[in-house]
Design a protein around this motif. Structure first.
Motif, PDB file in Angstrom:
ATOM      1  N   SER A 183      73.995 -17.124  63.202  1.00  0.00           N
ATOM      2  CA  SER A 183      74.673 -17.755  64.328  1.00  0.00           C
ATOM      3  C   SER A 183      73.849 -17.553  65.595  1.00  0.00           C
ATOM      4  O   SER A 183      73.102 -16.583  65.736  1.00  0.00           O
ATOM      5  CB  SER A 183      76.076 -17.172  64.512  1.00  0.00           C
ATOM      6  N   LEU A 184      73.969 -18.498  66.531  1.00  0.00           N
ATOM      7  CA  LEU A 184      73.326 -18.396  67.829  1.00  0.00           C
ATOM      8  C   LEU A 184      74.385 -18.098  68.889  1.00  0.00           C
ATOM      9  O   LEU A 184      75.531 -17.801  68.567  1.00  0.00           O
ATOM     10  CB  LEU A 184      72.561 -19.685  68.134  1.00  0.00           C
ATOM     11  N   PRO A 225      76.225 -23.815  67.785  1.00  0.00           N
ATOM     12  CA  PRO A 225      74.789 -23.516  67.773  1.00  0.00           C
ATOM     13  C   PRO A 225      74.493 -22.601  66.591  1.00  0.00           C
ATOM     14  O   PRO A 225      75.187 -21.617  66.365  1.00  0.00           O
ATOM     15  CB  PRO A 225      74.562 -22.786  69.101  1.00  0.00           C
ATOM     16  N   MET A 226      73.476 -22.950  65.808  1.00  0.00           N
ATOM     17  CA  MET A 226      73.229 -22.224  64.570  1.00  0.00           C
ATOM     18  C   MET A 226      71.732 -22.257  64.255  1.00  0.00           C
ATOM     19  O   MET A 226      71.056 -23.243  64.532  1.00  0.00           O
ATOM     20  CB  MET A 226      74.010 -22.874  63.424  1.00  0.00           C
ATOM     21  N   MET A 238      60.421 -23.029  57.295  1.00  0.00           N
ATOM     22  CA  MET A 238      60.622 -23.471  58.674  1.00  0.00           C
ATOM     23  C   MET A 238      61.971 -22.973  59.152  1.00  0.00           C
ATOM     24  O   MET A 238      62.914 -22.856  58.369  1.00  0.00           O
ATOM     25  CB  MET A 238      60.568 -25.001  58.774  1.00  0.00           C
ATOM     26  N   GLY A 239      62.062 -22.713  60.447  1.00  0.00           N
ATOM     27  CA  GLY A 239      63.330 -22.344  61.060  1.00  0.00           C
ATOM     28  C   GLY A 239      63.794 -23.450  61.986  1.00  0.00           C
ATOM     29  O   GLY A 239      62.974 -24.142  62.609  1.00  0.00           O
ATOM     30  N   PHE A 240      65.119 -23.615  62.089  1.00  0.00           N
ATOM     31  CA  PHE A 240      65.676 -24.690  62.907  1.00  0.00           C
ATOM     32  C   PHE A 240      66.784 -24.125  63.795  1.00  0.00           C
ATOM     33  O   PHE A 240      67.817 -23.682  63.290  1.00  0.00           O
ATOM     34  CB  PHE A 240      66.251 -25.799  62.021  1.00  0.00           C
ATOM     35  N   GLU A 241      66.552 -24.117  65.087  1.00  0.00           N
ATOM     36  CA  GLU A 241      67.594 -23.737  66.041  1.00  0.00           C
ATOM     37  C   GLU A 241      68.362 -25.004  66.377  1.00  0.00           C
ATOM     38  O   GLU A 241      67.880 -25.872  67.106  1.00  0.00           O
ATOM     39  CB  GLU A 241      66.975 -23.098  67.275  1.00  0.00           C
TER      40      GLU A 241
END
Length: 376
Positions: A183-184, A225-226, A238-241
């Motif tokens: 979680s963001l 937001p995640m 890869m990372g995805f915000e």
């Protein structure tokens, strides 16, 4: 020593798989719902369970447009477990429903949760692609943590780490595609929109092509937001915000992508709240792994996730005794996924004290369908 129980789910259709899931996990699903209802109705969520149920109904048009078959699976699960469909829908969209309720200022205990790292072949001693995750959330949620092995005739079988009654949280499929999620920063919304994250996670894991899995993240509007991180048998991660404005992509550096719960992309690095231990947890993981790039082992990754710097707000999270019991956050499990060999190990509870168990495929012969992958 306790381990997360494994349930192997059969069925030719999503509804049949839901029925089997509900029947096998009936007692656990009832227990999970009872605990959530207690949590919501005792003021800890700042919204009652009935209010959350009403809010969750508003997600139905968005979910139907995105993945109607997963609603069929929830309907089957509700029938199999003998519970209300509305309760299961709320369980699978509870976090999003709570964003409509303005709460008092959060402290770091409530904001923190989950750490992850993706390790590429050039950083590993065995040249494998590995994704690892500590699952941090309320300590009382440990009751319903399970492993689902979902058997599919029309695609790759999946190993999913989740709570009984939920469709997915983290996992790996036989096509060598793995998913981690953190979680963001929290947000508040004035209206319901988009697809709850649980449905995006499950849809991601159902894909047997890397690009199709990634497109599930890009193709779904979401309220929360995640951070999603994808690892692939072909030797990539890869990372995805994911925020309301779109997705910011993070690429590996030195063969690693470490993340906790704050935005890291240089184009949007501002923070809204005080964020507690997240600001150092990702760096603590890198402190363990960067010196070993090129020779990292699975045990090195486990050691990184046992880190206690900043205790109890650490990578290996321990509930703060200053908090009320229902408000304590702990590491409920540590997940190690080898996308190259398509193997998954899970430790129930904190990795400093728990034991890892490998969960084996019921149909390992299917793995050969995804051989011959072009490597990076």
């Amino acid at each position: 020593m306790s381990f997360m129980p494994l349930f192997t789910i059969h069925g030719a259709t999503n509804r049949e798989r839901g029925l089997d899931y509900g029947r096998q996990c009936k007692e656990l699903i009832h227990g999970v719902l009872d605990r959530y209802i207690t949590f919501f109705n005792s003021g800890h969520a700042a919204v009652s369970w009935d209010s959350a149920r009403t809010i969750s109904q508003s997600f139905l048009p968005f979910i139907r447009a995105y993945s109607p078959e997963l609603l069929e699976e929830l309907e089957g699960m509700a029938e199999g477990a003998g519970v209300s469909f509305d309760d299961l829908l709320t369980l699978n969209s509870r976090s999003e429903a709570m964003t409509l309720i303005q709460r008092p200022a959060f402290d770091e205990e409530e904001l923190d949760g989950c750490s992850s790292v993706a390790v590429l072949p050039d950083a590993m001693a065995d040249q494998h692609t590995v994704l690892a995750q500590n699952w941090d959330t309320y300590t009382w949620q440990e009751y319903g943590t399970i492993i689902l092995q979902v058997l599919k005739e029309d695609g790759a079988d999946m190993m999913i780490v989740t709570e009984a009654g939920q469709l997915a949280r983290y996992g790996l499929n036989q096509a060598g595609i793995a998913l981690g999620v953190n979680s963001l920063h929290k947000t508040y919304n004035t209206k319901v929109f988009g697809v709850p994250s649980v449905f995006i996670r499950r849809k991601f894991l159902e894909q047997d092509r890397y690009v199709d899995a990634v497109n599930q993240i890009f193709g779904a509007e979401s309220m929360l937001p995640m951070y999603y991180v994808a690892a692939y048998v072909g030797g990539d991660a890869m990372g995805f915000e994911k925020v309301e404005q779109g997705q910011m992509v993070l690429y590996p550096e030195n063969g690693l992508i470490a993340h906790s719960n704050h935005l890291k992309h240089p184009k949007q690095g501002y923070q809204v709240d005080s964020l507690g231990g997240t600001l150092y947890r990702d760096r603590r993981i890198l402190t363990h792994l960067l010196p070993k790039v090129g020779s990292i082992t699975r045990q090195d990754i486990i050691t990184a996730f046992q880190d206690h710097f900043g205790f109890p707000f650490c990578v290996c999270r321990h509930g703060d005794e200053r908090k009320k019991e229902l408000d304590r956050i702990s590491t409920l499990g540590c997940i190690i996924m080898d996308a190259t060999d398509k193997r998954i190990w899970v430790c129930k509870g904190t990795p400093c004290s728990g034991q890892f168990r490998e969960y084996a495929w019921e149909r390992p012969g299917k793995l050969a369908q995804w051989n011959g992958i072009v490597m990076w």
